[in-house]
Motif scaffolding. Sequence first.
Motif, PDB file in Angstrom:
ATOM      1  N   HIS A 121       0.841  -1.196   0.000  1.00 19.11           N
ATOM      2  CA  HIS A 121       0.000   0.000   0.000  1.00 19.11           C
ATOM      3  C   HIS A 121       0.882   1.254   0.000  1.00 19.11           C
ATOM      4  O   HIS A 121       2.006   1.236   0.523  1.00 19.11           O
ATOM      5  N   ALA A 122       0.349   2.326  -0.558  1.00 15.38           N
ATOM      6  CA  ALA A 122       1.019   3.621  -0.476  1.00 15.38           C
ATOM      7  C   ALA A 122      -0.032   4.711  -0.355  1.00 15.38           C
ATOM      8  O   ALA A 122      -1.097   4.632  -0.985  1.00 15.38           O
ATOM      9  N   ALA A 123       0.257   5.696   0.481  1.00 15.97           N
ATOM     10  CA  ALA A 123      -0.640   6.840   0.670  1.00 15.97           C
ATOM     11  C   ALA A 123       0.052   8.090   0.136  1.00 15.97           C
ATOM     12  O   ALA A 123       1.235   8.312   0.412  1.00 15.97           O
ATOM     13  N   PHE A 124      -0.673   8.881  -0.618  1.00 15.38           N
ATOM     14  CA  PHE A 124      -0.138  10.128  -1.165  1.00 15.38           C
ATOM     15  C   PHE A 124      -0.833  11.296  -0.478  1.00 15.38           C
ATOM     16  O   PHE A 124      -2.063  11.378  -0.477  1.00 15.38           O
ATOM     17  N   LEU A 125      -0.046  12.201   0.092  1.00 13.67           N
ATOM     18  CA  LEU A 125      -0.567  13.278   0.924  1.00 13.67           C
ATOM     19  C   LEU A 125      -0.562  14.590   0.140  1.00 13.67           C
ATOM     20  O   LEU A 125       0.498  15.142  -0.184  1.00 13.67           O
ATOM     21  N   PHE A 126      -1.763  15.069  -0.154  1.00 14.10           N
ATOM     22  CA  PHE A 126      -1.942  16.300  -0.915  1.00 14.10           C
ATOM     23  C   PHE A 126      -2.425  17.424   0.012  1.00 14.10           C
ATOM     24  O   PHE A 126      -3.095  17.175   1.019  1.00 14.10           O
ATOM     25  N   MET A 127      -2.110  18.646  -0.362  1.00  9.69           N
ATOM     26  CA  MET A 127      -2.504  19.809   0.425  1.00  9.69           C
ATOM     27  C   MET A 127      -2.918  20.948  -0.496  1.00  9.69           C
ATOM     28  O   MET A 127      -2.437  21.058  -1.621  1.00  9.69           O
ATOM     29  N   PRO A 128      -3.822  21.824  -0.031  1.00  9.73           N
ATOM     30  CA  PRO A 128      -4.199  23.000  -0.820  1.00  9.73           C
ATOM     31  C   PRO A 128      -3.113  24.058  -0.745  1.00  9.73           C
ATOM     32  O   PRO A 128      -2.260  24.028   0.148  1.00  9.73           O
ATOM     33  N   ALA A 129      -3.142  24.981  -1.672  1.00  9.42           N
ATOM     34  CA  ALA A 129      -2.140  26.050  -1.717  1.00  9.42           C
ATOM     35  C   ALA A 129      -2.623  27.241  -0.903  1.00  9.42           C
ATOM     36  O   ALA A 129      -3.153  28.216  -1.445  1.00  9.42           O
TER      37      ALA A 129
END
Length: 224
Positions: A121-129
């Motif tokens: 498994h892999a989790a990708f962590l996204f964030m707003p600008a």
Amino acid sequence: MRSRFSVRKFLPTPLPPSDIRGILEDAQAAPSNCNTQPWTVHVVSGAARDALSKELLKADEEKRFSPDFSFSYADFGEGTYLDRAHEHAATVYQSVGISRSDQASRYAHARENLEFFGAPHAAFLFMPAFGDGVRAAGDIGMYAQNFLLSLTARGLGGIPQTMLGQYADTVREFLDVPKGLKLLFGISFGAADLAAPVNGFHMGRAPLEQSVVLHDTPGVLDER
């Protein structure tokens, strides 16, 4: 906290859905600035995980780097931070028997990041600008630490990977993520292969005297 370490070789067995949900719920309890909870997390497993790995390896071969946030050893300057980074790299390569001069093997080992070190498994962590992004990135860091500690508490392991963030456009396109969300990093996770030599070391930490300055707080740094 003190038993957690970055796993660089995983067993391929997928985790039960209940464990993954529990880890995500633990991570969700992280604090955030003004309770904005600015994380959007994409988890890949199975066929999606395999297909994304192939896309990342292809992007690397074609040198299609697309980081949302810069990274360079040169940014560390000369001295303490660069010394620590070099010590870390030397320790990792020594654990797998790769010499400093063997650039081909070093490159091949680095590409294992893009295969998630064998993790299921892999989790990708996204964030707003938001503004300069610093506060949101700090919140993502606290989310990630909760995520990693939850793994450790369950007898599992993970590794936060800056390298996964170097191919943000590839990941965004594959996962159909809006361009307004920036990829900070990813976390590969699963059960650690504890027999692998690369998992046989834990990096040390600097003594408190190198990072803590006390003001009218006596006795904290006295020898025990």
